[in-house]
Design a protein around this motif. Structure first.
Motif, short mmCIF file in Angstrom:
data_model
loop_
_atom_site.label_atom_id
_atom_site.label_comp_id
_atom_site.label_asym_id
_atom_site.label_seq_id
_atom_site.Cartn_x
_atom_site.Cartn_y
_atom_site.Cartn_z
N ALA A 1 53.36 40.54 24.06
CA ALA A 1 53.72 40.96 24.84
C ALA A 1 53.51 42.93 25.13
O ALA A 1 53.23 43.02 26.61
CB ALA A 1 55.18 41.35 24.44
N MET A 2 52.56 43.51 24.71
CA MET A 2 51.35 44.27 25.40
C MET A 2 50.81 43.70 25.97
O MET A 2 50.55 44.45 26.55
CB MET A 2 51.46 45.67 23.98
N ARG A 3 49.98 42.87 25.38
CA ARG A 3 48.76 41.88 26.88
C ARG A 3 49.91 42.22 28.57
O ARG A 3 48.94 42.05 28.98
CB ARG A 3 48.05 41.13 26.12
N ARG A 4 50.59 41.69 28.07
CA ARG A 4 51.25 40.48 29.28
C ARG A 4 52.16 42.22 30.21
O ARG A 4 51.51 42.50 30.99
CB ARG A 4 52.42 40.13 28.70
N THR A 5 52.38 42.66 29.93
CA THR A 5 52.75 44.40 30.47
C THR A 5 51.06 45.48 30.66
O THR A 5 51.40 45.73 32.10
CB THR A 5 53.46 45.81 29.29
N LEU A 6 50.43 44.80 30.19
CA LEU A 6 48.93 45.39 30.66
C LEU A 6 48.60 44.77 31.58
O LEU A 6 48.19 45.39 32.68
CB LEU A 6 47.99 45.64 29.29
N LYS A 7 48.53 43.27 31.25
CA LYS A 7 48.59 42.67 32.67
C LYS A 7 49.04 42.96 34.04
O LYS A 7 48.82 43.08 35.48
CB LYS A 7 48.10 40.39 32.76
N VAL A 8 49.99 42.83 33.86
CA VAL A 8 51.09 43.46 35.27
C VAL A 8 51.07 44.92 35.60
O VAL A 8 51.09 44.85 36.84
CB VAL A 8 52.81 43.67 34.88
N ILE A 9 50.58 45.73 34.07
CA ILE A 9 50.24 47.39 35.31
C ILE A 9 48.10 47.19 35.36
O ILE A 9 48.39 47.61 36.82
CB ILE A 9 49.62 48.22 33.23
N GLN A 10 47.95 46.20 35.58
CA GLN A 10 46.90 46.32 36.39
C GLN A 10 46.57 45.18 37.53
O GLN A 10 46.02 45.92 38.50
CB GLN A 10 45.54 44.94 35.33
N LYS A 11 47.80 44.53 37.60
CA LYS A 11 47.92 43.90 38.77
C LYS A 11 48.95 44.57 40.15
O LYS A 11 48.40 44.63 41.09
CB LYS A 11 49.07 42.38 38.21
N VAL A 12 49.24 45.33 38.91
CA VAL A 12 50.76 46.01 40.15
C VAL A 12 49.80 47.29 40.22
O VAL A 12 50.01 47.56 41.75
CB VAL A 12 51.87 45.95 39.64
N PHE A 13 49.48 47.90 40.07
CA PHE A 13 48.80 49.81 39.81
C PHE A 13 47.60 49.54 39.67
O PHE A 13 46.83 51.20 40.40
CB PHE A 13 49.41 50.16 38.66
N GLN A 14 46.92 48.85 39.56
CA GLN A 14 45.49 48.13 39.84
C GLN A 14 44.39 49.59 39.31
O GLN A 14 43.60 51.01 39.97
CB GLN A 14 44.83 48.03 41.14
N ILE A 15 44.50 50.20 37.79
CA ILE A 15 44.15 51.04 37.29
C ILE A 15 42.69 50.95 36.56
O ILE A 15 42.89 49.39 35.67
CB ILE A 15 45.41 51.77 36.31
N ARG A 16 41.95 51.32 36.35
CA ARG A 16 40.81 51.04 35.76
C ARG A 16 40.11 50.50 34.42
O ARG A 16 41.74 51.28 33.64
CB ARG A 16 39.14 52.08 36.24
N THR A 17 39.89 49.42 33.81
CA THR A 17 39.74 48.88 31.99
C THR A 17 38.54 48.91 31.96
O THR A 17 38.28 49.28 30.42
CB THR A 17 40.63 47.79 32.09
N CYS A 18 37.68 49.03 32.82
CA CYS A 18 36.46 49.71 32.52
C CYS A 18 35.94 51.09 31.44
O CYS A 18 36.22 51.37 31.32
CB CYS A 18 35.57 49.28 33.65
N LYS A 19 34.67 50.83 30.93
CA LYS A 19 34.16 51.99 30.27
C LYS A 19 33.16 52.12 30.89
O LYS A 19 31.90 52.80 30.67
CB LYS A 19 33.88 51.25 28.83
N ILE A 20 32.59 52.69 32.53
CA ILE A 20 31.77 52.49 33.31
C ILE A 20 31.65 54.33 33.33
O ILE A 20 33.99 54.96 33.22
CB ILE A 20 31.44 52.44 34.47
N ASP A 21 30.32 54.80 33.09
CA ASP A 21 30.79 56.14 33.28
C ASP A 21 31.28 56.76 34.53
O ASP A 21 30.44 57.06 35.70
CB ASP A 21 29.42 56.88 32.80
N MET A 22 32.20 57.73 35.04
CA MET A 22 32.26 58.34 35.93
C MET A 22 31.96 59.24 36.81
O MET A 22 32.31 59.57 37.74
CB MET A 22 34.61 58.56 35.88
N SER A 23 30.79 60.06 35.68
CA SER A 23 30.32 61.50 36.45
C SER A 23 29.41 60.90 37.56
O SER A 23 29.15 61.44 38.29
CB SER A 23 29.42 61.98 35.31
N LYS A 24 28.68 59.81 37.07
CA LYS A 24 27.99 58.64 38.27
C LYS A 24 29.03 58.31 39.27
O LYS A 24 29.78 57.82 38.68
CB LYS A 24 26.77 58.51 38.04
#
Length: 169
Positions: free
Chosen positions: A67-90
């Motif tokens: 259920a938590m993974r499904r919630t995470l997928k919905v949040i990604q689909k709707v709100f488009q928040i990043r999940t990557c580990k990219i260094d955001m200083s660059k």
């Protein structure tokens, strides 16, 4: 308030105090949490097992990891928040795959500003805190708009997302 909450509390207390004769729930695993790294300039969402940083926001515990993974997928689909580990200083030269499949707005390439991205994150936090009426109303309005414009593929995607949101709520 419920037997499920009592069971979760019992498991957490057993893991914390480790009673000698109670070995049934004595393992080193913890229930998963959703963490939004609000301590960063461009927050990301991820699954963790322990709350480590007080500046970040945590939601859970989720006794059902599916259920938590499904919630995470919905949040990604709707709100488009990043999940990557990219260094955001660059600033990255090109966006990651999540941008191309519409799961992220590519803050790594600064395609979205910090203020707009912050609004996305706040909307996701509101949803996770249980304030989902605005989101449901927005999805319904978007679905009607795409139906009037005869864009049935997007309308169907929004319908499925709306069903997922209602199921989670």
């Amino acid at each position: 308030d419920s037997t499920l909450e009592a069971l979760i509390l019992e498991c957490n207390l057993i893991k914390k105090y480790r009673p000698y004769f109670n070995v049934k729930y004595r393992d080193d695993k913890r229930y998963p949490l959703l963490e939004i790294t609000t301590s960063e300039q461009f927050p990301k969402i991820r699954v963790v097992r322990q709350a480590r940083n007080r500046k970040n926001r945590y939601f859970g515990p989720f006794p059902d990891a599916g259920a938590m993974r499904r919630t995470l997928k919905v949040i990604q689909k709707v709100f488009q928040i990043r999940t990557c580990k990219i260094d955001m200083s660059k600033v990255a030269e090109r966006p990651c795959l999540d941008y191309h499949i519409e799961l992220c707005t590519a803050p790594c390439t600064r395609y979205v500003g910090q203020q707009d991205y912050g609004e996305q994150v706040e909307a996701a936090v509101d949803f996770l805190e249980g304030r989902s009426e605005k989101l449901i109303a927005r999805l319904e309005a978007d679905m009607e708009h795409y139906a009037k414009n005869l864009d049935f593929e997007r309308c169907a995607r929004l319908r499925d997302t709306l069903d997922d949101v209602r199921r989670i709520v």
